[in-house]
Design an enzyme around this catalytic site. Structure first.
Site, mmCIF file in Angstrom:
data_model
loop_
_atom_site.group_PDB
_atom_site.id
_atom_site.type_symbol
_atom_site.label_atom_id
_atom_site.label_comp_id
_atom_site.label_asym_id
_atom_site.label_seq_id
_atom_site.Cartn_x
_atom_site.Cartn_y
_atom_site.Cartn_z
ATOM 1 N N LEU A 57 0.768 -1.229 -0.125
ATOM 2 C CA LEU A 57 -0.008 -0.144 0.156
ATOM 3 C C LEU A 57 0.912 1.304 0.072
ATOM 4 O O LEU A 57 2.094 1.291 0.726
ATOM 5 C CB LEU A 57 -0.823 -0.060 1.276
ATOM 6 C CG LEU A 57 -2.127 -0.762 1.324
ATOM 7 C CD1 LEU A 57 -2.825 -0.706 2.691
ATOM 8 C CD2 LEU A 57 -3.025 -0.871 0.183
ATOM 9 N N ASP A 58 0.325 2.167 -0.661
ATOM 10 C CA ASP A 58 1.183 3.600 -0.597
ATOM 11 C C ASP A 58 1.354 3.917 0.929
ATOM 12 O O ASP A 58 0.741 3.820 1.641
ATOM 13 C CB ASP A 58 0.342 4.639 -1.327
ATOM 14 C CG ASP A 58 0.239 4.299 -2.600
ATOM 15 O OD1 ASP A 58 0.964 3.524 -3.353
ATOM 16 O OD2 ASP A 58 -0.530 4.962 -3.556
ATOM 17 N N ARG A 59 2.368 4.607 0.949
ATOM 18 C CA ARG A 59 2.749 5.039 2.426
ATOM 19 C C ARG A 59 1.714 6.018 3.008
ATOM 20 O O ARG A 59 1.551 5.705 4.372
ATOM 21 C CB ARG A 59 4.026 5.977 2.541
ATOM 22 C CG ARG A 59 4.408 6.388 3.854
ATOM 23 C CD ARG A 59 6.063 6.551 3.899
ATOM 24 N NE ARG A 59 6.404 6.795 5.204
ATOM 25 C CZ ARG A 59 7.874 6.966 5.573
ATOM 26 N NH1 ARG A 59 8.678 6.981 4.601
ATOM 27 N NH2 ARG A 59 8.097 7.031 6.901
#
Length: 232
Positions: A67-69
Site C-alpha cells: 500500500l502507498d505510504r
C-alpha cells in the site's frame, strides 16, 4: 509522516495463523524498506512474530502486496515460504477481491461508474498519470466505484480494483475531478495533519492458500472525525 507509526507493541493484527498474517496499516507506515531508511512494516511484523513466539534466529516473512505510504488498511504477509508463491498467484490471477474506501472532494455526478484509463508512471516524480486513450508506455487501469455516503463537502466511495497499477485509485479519481482528501500529489488543496490521505484498504477476500476456505477480512477505519462520520 504519521504521528503514530506501527511498532511491535501497537501492531493492529486483523488475522493470523501459521501461514499468513494480516495487518491494519497506519498512515505513514512503509510496507517495504526504501531510500528513506525508515523501519518498514515488514520488519515490525517480524519483530512482533519473533517476540510472540519466542523465535530464535531470523523470522521468515514474505511481502505479498503493498500500500502507498499515506494509505491505510489491509496488508497481507506470508509467514512461510510455502504460502508466499500461493498467495502471489492468487493476487496475480485476480482471485483476491480488494475493496477500498475513499473520501473524495465534492459529489461525483455519477453515483456509480467504471473508470478506464491508460496509466503512465513517472518514477522520478513517483507519480502516475491517467490518460483517456492509450499512449506510449501506458498500462490499462480499470476500477469500479459506488458512492455509498455523502458528507459535508465530501463523498465516500467504495472502490473495487480490477487492475493494480501504481497510484491507480489516486490518479484515476483525480483525473475525473474528485481527488482524495489530503492527497496533495493528486490535486487536493491541503494535506492531512498526519500526512496521510483518506484512502483505506477496507476489505480483502480470497481462498486461503492452505486451508482452502474463504477468508474475508475487514479493516476498521482510522480514528478521526471524518472516518467516524462514515461509520455513523
Amino acid at each position: 509522516m504519521s504521528k503514530v507509526l506501527s511498532n511491535k507493541h501497537n501492531l493492529q493484527v486483523l488475522y493470523e495463523d501459521n501461514h499468513l498474517i494480516v495487518i491494519n496499516k497506519r498512515a505513514g507506515d512503509i510496507v517495504q524498506g526504501d531510500k528513506t531508511g525508515d523501519t518498514p512494516l515488514s520488519e515490525v511484523v517480524k519483530e512482533y512474530i519473533k517476540d510472540k513466539y519466542k523465535k530464535p534466529g531470523n523470522v521468515y516473512l514474505g511481502v505479498v502486496h503493498r500500500l502507498d505510504r499515506p494509505t491505510t488498511g489491509i496488508v497481507l504477509f506470508a509467514k512461510t515460504s510455502k504460502a508466499l508463491p500461493r498467495l502471489n498467484k492468487i493476487f496475480a490471477t485476480k482471485e483476491a477481491k480488494k475493496i477500498y474506501w475513499a473520501l473524495v472532494k465534492d459529489y461525483p455526478s455519477k453515483k456509480q461508474d467504471t473508470l478506464v484509463h491508460w496509466m503512465v508512471r513517472n518514477p522520478k516524480q513517483n507519480k502516475s498519470y491517467a490518460h483517456k486513450n492509450e499512449v506510449p508506455d501506458s498500462k490499462k487501469a480499470v476500477l469500479h466505484y459506488t458512492v455509498i455516503k455523502e458528507l459535508n463537502n465530501y463523498s465516500l466511495l467504495e472502490i473495487e480494483l480490477e487492475t493494480g497499477r501504481h497510484h491507480q485509485i489516486r490518479s484515476q479519481l483525480s483525473s475525473i475531478g474528485y481527488p482524495i482528501k489530503g492527497d496533495l500529489k493528486y490535486g487536493f488543496n491541503r494535506s492531512n495533519p498526519d500526512a496521510g490521505i483518506h484512502l483505506h484498504a477496507r476489505k480483502l477476500s480470497f481462498i486461503h492458500p492452505v486451508k482452502k476456505e474463504l477468508l474475508e477480512i475487514v479493516a476498521p477505519l482510522p480514528n478521526d472525525s471524518l472516518w467516524s462520520a462514515c461509520n455513523s
